[in-house]
Design a protein around this motif. Structure first.
Motif, PDB file in Angstrom:
ATOM      1  N   THR A   1      11.573  15.965  68.488  1.00 12.09           N
ATOM      2  CA  THR A   1      12.000  16.859  67.407  1.00 12.09           C
ATOM      3  C   THR A   1      13.404  16.610  66.863  1.00 12.09           C
ATOM      4  OG1 THR A   1      12.868  18.476  68.966  1.00 12.09           O
ATOM      5  CG2 THR A   1      10.555  18.720  68.287  1.00 12.09           C
ATOM      6  N   GLY A   2      14.256  15.985  67.651  1.00 13.49           N
ATOM      7  CA  GLY A   2      15.640  15.797  67.215  1.00 13.49           C
ATOM      8  C   GLY A   2      16.562  16.935  67.627  1.00 13.49           C
ATOM      9  N   TYR A   3      16.016  17.966  68.245  1.00 16.81           N
ATOM     10  CA  TYR A   3      16.863  19.038  68.774  1.00 16.81           C
ATOM     11  C   TYR A   3      17.614  18.523  69.995  1.00 16.81           C
ATOM     12  CZ  TYR A   3      14.226  22.712  66.229  1.00 16.81           C
ATOM     13  OH  TYR A   3      13.654  23.509  65.281  1.00 16.81           O
TER      14      TYR A   3
ATOM     15  N   PRO B   1      15.165  19.127  63.434  1.00 15.65           N
ATOM     16  CA  PRO B   1      16.186  18.351  62.721  1.00 15.65           C
ATOM     17  C   PRO B   1      15.733  16.956  62.289  1.00 15.65           C
ATOM     18  CG  PRO B   1      17.099  19.311  64.722  1.00 15.65           C
ATOM     19  CD  PRO B   1      15.626  19.555  64.746  1.00 15.65           C
ATOM     20  N   GLN B   2      15.028  16.233  63.179  1.00 14.62           N
ATOM     21  CA  GLN B   2      14.649  14.853  62.865  1.00 14.62           C
ATOM     22  C   GLN B   2      13.473  14.449  63.734  1.00 14.62           C
ATOM     23  OE1 GLN B   2      16.129  12.656  60.545  1.00 14.62           O
ATOM     24  NE2 GLN B   2      14.336  11.453  61.040  1.00 14.62           N
ATOM     25  N   LEU B   3      12.276  14.527  63.186  1.00 13.57           N
ATOM     26  CA  LEU B   3      11.104  14.097  63.944  1.00 13.57           C
ATOM     27  C   LEU B   3      11.190  12.593  64.186  1.00 13.57           C
ATOM     28  CD1 LEU B   3       8.393  16.227  62.139  1.00 13.57           C
ATOM     29  CD2 LEU B   3       9.265  16.560  64.459  1.00 13.57           C
ATOM     30  N   HIS B   4      10.930  12.177  65.412  1.00 16.31           N
ATOM     31  CA  HIS B   4      11.100  10.771  65.789  1.00 16.31           C
ATOM     32  C   HIS B   4      10.101   9.887  65.039  1.00 16.31           C
ATOM     33  CE1 HIS B   4      11.664   7.201  68.175  1.00 16.31           C
ATOM     34  NE2 HIS B   4      12.749   7.785  68.686  1.00 16.31           N
ATOM     35  N   PRO B   5      10.582   8.770  64.477  1.00 14.03           N
ATOM     36  CA  PRO B   5       9.686   7.894  63.717  1.00 14.03           C
ATOM     37  C   PRO B   5       8.569   7.278  64.576  1.00 14.03           C
ATOM     38  CG  PRO B   5      11.890   6.939  63.884  1.00 14.03           C
ATOM     39  CD  PRO B   5      11.966   8.307  64.454  1.00 14.03           C
TER      40      PRO B   5
ATOM     41  N   GLN C   1       2.106  17.723  64.977  1.00 11.94           N
ATOM     42  CA  GLN C   1       3.387  17.682  65.693  1.00 11.94           C
ATOM     43  C   GLN C   1       3.284  18.459  67.006  1.00 11.94           C
ATOM     44  OE1 GLN C   1       5.191  15.442  64.198  1.00 11.94           O
ATOM     45  NE2 GLN C   1       3.884  15.657  62.405  1.00 11.94           N
TER      46      GLN C   1
END
Length: 116
Positions: free
Chosen positions: A40-42, A65-69, A93
């Motif tokens: 998730t980028g958290y 914040p930023q879902l992993h590619p 997700q």
């Protein structure tokens, strides 16, 4: 169970179940936090804060914040459902996290789970 019902569940009620699943198989809370942070980028601190808030499970993922590619490399089944075939993005997700915790509970090494 409908997707909306899952999305509206409290994150603080669902996430401890994932931790318990991993701990029952000898894995740690820290490993579950690391998987969640990767996906998730958290940060671990932000995840802990979410556990102490009233955020819903759906909003936790919507606000990630930023879902992993590399999350799209997660394949396989969870509860009889192939994660790569889930049509609705938000549910996919959620299923990705379920699958990561499943792999952790089955004893897979973190390096392989994180698809580095």
């Amino acid at each position: 169970m409908s997707n909306e019902r899952i999305y509206s569940m409290a994150f603080a009620k669902v996430y401890p179940l994932l931790i318990a699943k991993a701990e029952k198989k000898g894995r740690t809370r820290a490993e579950v936090l690391a998987l969640t942070a990767w996906l998730t980028g958290y940060t671990a601190e932000q995840i802990e804060a979410a556990l102490n808030s009233d955020v819903t499970y759906g909003d936790f993922f919507r606000q990630a914040p930023q879902l992993h590619p590399n999350r799209t490399k997660i394949t396989g089944t969870v509860c009889g459902v192939r994660v790569e075939d889930v049509q609705e993005d938000l549910m996919r997700q959620i299923r990705y996290l379920d699958k990561l915790v499943d792999e952790l509970a089955k004893g897979k090494p973190m390096e392989k789970i994180l698809r580095s």
